[in-house]
Design a protein around this motif. Sequence first.
Motif, mmCIF file in Angstrom:
data_model
loop_
_atom_site.group_PDB
_atom_site.id
_atom_site.type_symbol
_atom_site.label_atom_id
_atom_site.label_comp_id
_atom_site.label_asym_id
_atom_site.label_seq_id
_atom_site.Cartn_x
_atom_site.Cartn_y
_atom_site.Cartn_z
ATOM 1 N N TRP A 139 0.794 -1.337 0.096
ATOM 2 C CA TRP A 139 -0.153 -0.193 -0.044
ATOM 3 C C TRP A 139 0.970 1.236 0.001
ATOM 4 C CZ3 TRP A 139 -4.255 -1.467 4.157
ATOM 5 C CH2 TRP A 139 -4.743 -2.530 3.677
ATOM 6 N N TRP A 140 2.095 1.176 0.877
ATOM 7 C CA TRP A 140 2.893 2.429 0.682
ATOM 8 C C TRP A 140 3.448 2.435 -0.531
ATOM 9 C CZ3 TRP A 140 8.590 1.517 1.088
ATOM 10 C CH2 TRP A 140 9.227 2.554 1.436
ATOM 11 N N GLU A 141 4.177 1.378 -1.313
ATOM 12 C CA GLU A 141 4.361 1.729 -2.599
ATOM 13 C C GLU A 141 3.524 2.136 -3.528
ATOM 14 O OE1 GLU A 141 5.926 -2.520 -3.123
ATOM 15 O OE2 GLU A 141 7.718 -2.154 -2.109
ATOM 16 N N PHE A 142 2.171 1.835 -3.289
ATOM 17 C CA PHE A 142 1.115 2.141 -4.184
ATOM 18 C C PHE A 142 1.045 3.820 -4.156
ATOM 19 C CE2 PHE A 142 -3.175 3.112 -5.584
ATOM 20 C CZ PHE A 142 -3.455 2.247 -6.607
ATOM 21 N N VAL A 143 1.298 4.439 -3.204
ATOM 22 C CA VAL A 143 1.198 5.690 -3.051
ATOM 23 C C VAL A 143 2.587 6.554 -3.384
ATOM 24 C CG1 VAL A 143 -0.857 5.884 -1.648
ATOM 25 C CG2 VAL A 143 1.389 5.812 -0.616
ATOM 26 N N GLY A 144 3.571 5.797 -3.899
ATOM 27 C CA GLY A 144 4.880 6.163 -4.358
ATOM 28 C C GLY A 144 5.841 6.122 -3.348
ATOM 29 N N ALA A 145 5.764 5.133 -2.282
ATOM 30 C CA ALA A 145 6.850 4.959 -1.180
ATOM 31 C C ALA A 145 7.412 6.154 -0.750
ATOM 32 C CB ALA A 145 7.538 3.987 -1.836
ATOM 33 N N PRO A 146 6.783 7.176 -0.263
ATOM 34 C CA PRO A 146 7.193 8.433 0.256
ATOM 35 C C PRO A 146 8.618 7.969 1.223
ATOM 36 C CG PRO A 146 5.071 8.233 1.068
ATOM 37 C CD PRO A 146 5.282 7.151 0.078
ATOM 38 N N ALA A 147 9.587 8.459 1.244
ATOM 39 C CA ALA A 147 10.716 8.464 2.122
ATOM 40 C C ALA A 147 10.267 8.835 3.640
ATOM 41 C CB ALA A 147 12.060 9.235 1.583
ATOM 42 N N GLU A 148 10.613 7.954 4.500
ATOM 43 C CA GLU A 148 10.178 8.235 5.861
ATOM 44 C C GLU A 148 11.363 7.596 6.941
ATOM 45 O OE1 GLU A 148 8.130 9.974 7.134
ATOM 46 O OE2 GLU A 148 6.697 10.265 5.157
ATOM 47 N N ASP A 149 11.859 8.279 7.850
ATOM 48 C CA ASP A 149 12.698 7.791 8.927
ATOM 49 C C ASP A 149 12.209 7.965 10.216
ATOM 50 O OD1 ASP A 149 13.122 10.332 9.432
ATOM 51 O OD2 ASP A 149 15.139 10.576 8.494
ATOM 52 N N GLY A 150 12.926 7.210 11.185
ATOM 53 C CA GLY A 150 12.611 7.198 12.520
ATOM 54 C C GLY A 150 11.555 6.341 12.858
ATOM 55 N N PHE A 151 11.170 6.389 14.153
ATOM 56 C CA PHE A 151 10.023 5.454 14.551
ATOM 57 C C PHE A 151 8.712 6.078 13.972
ATOM 58 C CE2 PHE A 151 13.589 4.157 17.469
ATOM 59 C CZ PHE A 151 13.604 2.936 16.912
ATOM 60 N N SER A 152 7.600 5.392 14.435
ATOM 61 C CA SER A 152 6.366 5.735 14.085
ATOM 62 C C SER A 152 5.360 6.505 15.235
ATOM 63 C CB SER A 152 5.526 4.464 13.602
ATOM 64 O OG SER A 152 4.340 4.667 13.014
ATOM 65 N N PHE A 153 5.735 5.892 16.422
ATOM 66 C CA PHE A 153 4.665 6.371 17.378
ATOM 67 C C PHE A 153 5.262 7.463 18.537
ATOM 68 C CE2 PHE A 153 2.810 6.205 21.537
ATOM 69 C CZ PHE A 153 1.493 6.216 21.231
ATOM 70 N N PRO A 154 4.983 8.515 18.672
ATOM 71 C CA PRO A 154 3.632 9.160 18.000
ATOM 72 C C PRO A 154 3.913 9.931 16.629
ATOM 73 C CG PRO A 154 4.192 10.630 19.769
ATOM 74 C CD PRO A 154 5.204 9.324 19.757
ATOM 75 N N SER A 155 3.129 10.356 15.902
ATOM 76 C CA SER A 155 3.364 11.247 14.721
ATOM 77 C C SER A 155 3.745 12.499 15.225
ATOM 78 C CB SER A 155 1.995 11.303 13.820
ATOM 79 O OG SER A 155 2.249 12.288 12.925
ATOM 80 N N GLY A 156 4.966 12.905 14.764
ATOM 81 C CA GLY A 156 5.394 14.267 14.821
ATOM 82 C C GLY A 156 4.658 15.196 14.025
ATOM 83 N N HIS A 157 4.291 14.652 12.831
ATOM 84 C CA HIS A 157 3.628 15.851 12.143
ATOM 85 C C HIS A 157 2.366 16.266 12.782
ATOM 86 C CE1 HIS A 157 6.217 14.457 8.815
ATOM 87 N NE2 HIS A 157 5.604 15.516 7.987
ATOM 88 N N ALA A 158 1.576 15.332 13.423
ATOM 89 C CA ALA A 158 0.338 15.462 14.073
ATOM 90 C C ALA A 158 0.358 16.425 15.278
ATOM 91 C CB ALA A 158 -0.315 14.118 14.197
ATOM 92 N N THR A 159 1.572 15.895 15.894
ATOM 93 C CA THR A 159 2.004 16.689 17.341
ATOM 94 C C THR A 159 2.237 18.201 17.057
ATOM 95 O OG1 THR A 159 2.978 14.698 18.148
ATOM 96 C CG2 THR A 159 3.556 16.691 19.461
ATOM 97 N N ALA A 160 3.052 18.304 16.041
ATOM 98 C CA ALA A 160 3.367 19.776 15.948
ATOM 99 C C ALA A 160 2.352 20.617 15.272
ATOM 100 C CB ALA A 160 4.605 19.908 14.978
ATOM 101 N N CYS A 161 1.726 20.080 14.290
ATOM 102 C CA CYS A 161 0.586 20.722 13.891
ATOM 103 C C CYS A 161 -0.796 21.155 14.909
ATOM 104 C CB CYS A 161 0.079 20.366 12.625
ATOM 105 S SG CYS A 161 1.145 20.024 11.188
ATOM 106 N N MET A 162 -1.024 20.156 15.502
ATOM 107 C CA MET A 162 -2.020 20.280 16.708
ATOM 108 C C MET A 162 -1.605 21.351 17.738
ATOM 109 S SD MET A 162 -4.854 20.046 17.872
ATOM 110 C CE MET A 162 -5.953 18.763 17.467
ATOM 111 N N ALA A 163 -0.390 21.169 18.186
ATOM 112 C CA ALA A 163 0.279 22.020 19.002
ATOM 113 C C ALA A 163 0.262 23.408 18.801
ATOM 114 C CB ALA A 163 1.850 21.558 19.398
ATOM 115 N N GLY A 164 0.748 23.723 17.497
ATOM 116 C CA GLY A 164 0.913 25.229 17.179
ATOM 117 C C GLY A 164 -0.568 25.739 16.765
ATOM 118 N N THR A 165 -1.412 24.925 16.245
ATOM 119 C CA THR A 165 -2.661 25.364 15.973
ATOM 120 C C THR A 165 -3.736 25.586 16.896
ATOM 121 O OG1 THR A 165 -2.607 23.952 13.602
ATOM 122 C CG2 THR A 165 -4.731 25.058 14.116
ATOM 123 N N LEU A 166 -3.727 24.757 17.957
ATOM 124 C CA LEU A 166 -4.392 25.065 19.029
ATOM 125 C C LEU A 166 -4.027 25.950 19.941
ATOM 126 C CD1 LEU A 166 -6.934 23.989 20.728
ATOM 127 C CD2 LEU A 166 -5.217 22.335 21.840
#
Length: 202
Positions: free
Chosen positions: A100-127
């Motif tokens: 499924w990951w390859e189907f969407v282009g296999a976007p490069a990712e590194d590091g561990f999965s939990f929790p999402s840094g993207h979600a944390t930063a965006c929620m923190a700043g927006t809230l």
Amino acid sequence: ELLNGLFAGPDAAILGFWHGLAEKAGAVLTPLMKAVSLLGEKGIAILLLALALMCFRKTRKMGVCVFGAVCCGALLTNLLIKDAVARPRPFEMTEQFRQWWEFVGAPAEDGFSFPSGHATACMAGTLALCLTGRAKARWGLLAFPALVAASRNYLMAHYPSDVLAGLLIGACAAMIACDITNLIYRYLHAHENRRWCRFALR
């Protein structure tokens, strides 16, 4: 192992839903989701907004709070929780998720999965922005972290439980930053006769 066991069913079902959408509308959705994910990368866009807000007296307190929230979220997520939990990303765990990951282009990712840094930063700043602003319309901005969280699932970079945890941690970081910012400004106003306090409030 514990997280994968607890959330295996819901995580797989939600990722399956996003893969189904990718199959049906990937030509449109995949570039959009990649753009949204990039916008949330390491909270850079939110940090730049915070720095811009700090340049003006009327919005400086808001900028300080947003900046503090993103930094607090990053501290909790990237320096404390990620390495402690050490959860692999979905495409590193099963062949189906990898496909499924390859189907969407296999976007490069590194590091561990939990929790999402993207979600944390965006929620923190927006809230933080919502908590320090006065206009009710600002609460509509919370659609941004929700969309970023969805993009991370769509791209198979995170499990749904990763982004949910990131949103919750981000919300906590925003509230902590808001309290600290209020304490700082209370101190500054109480000591306005001091030169550096006057400078900070200018």
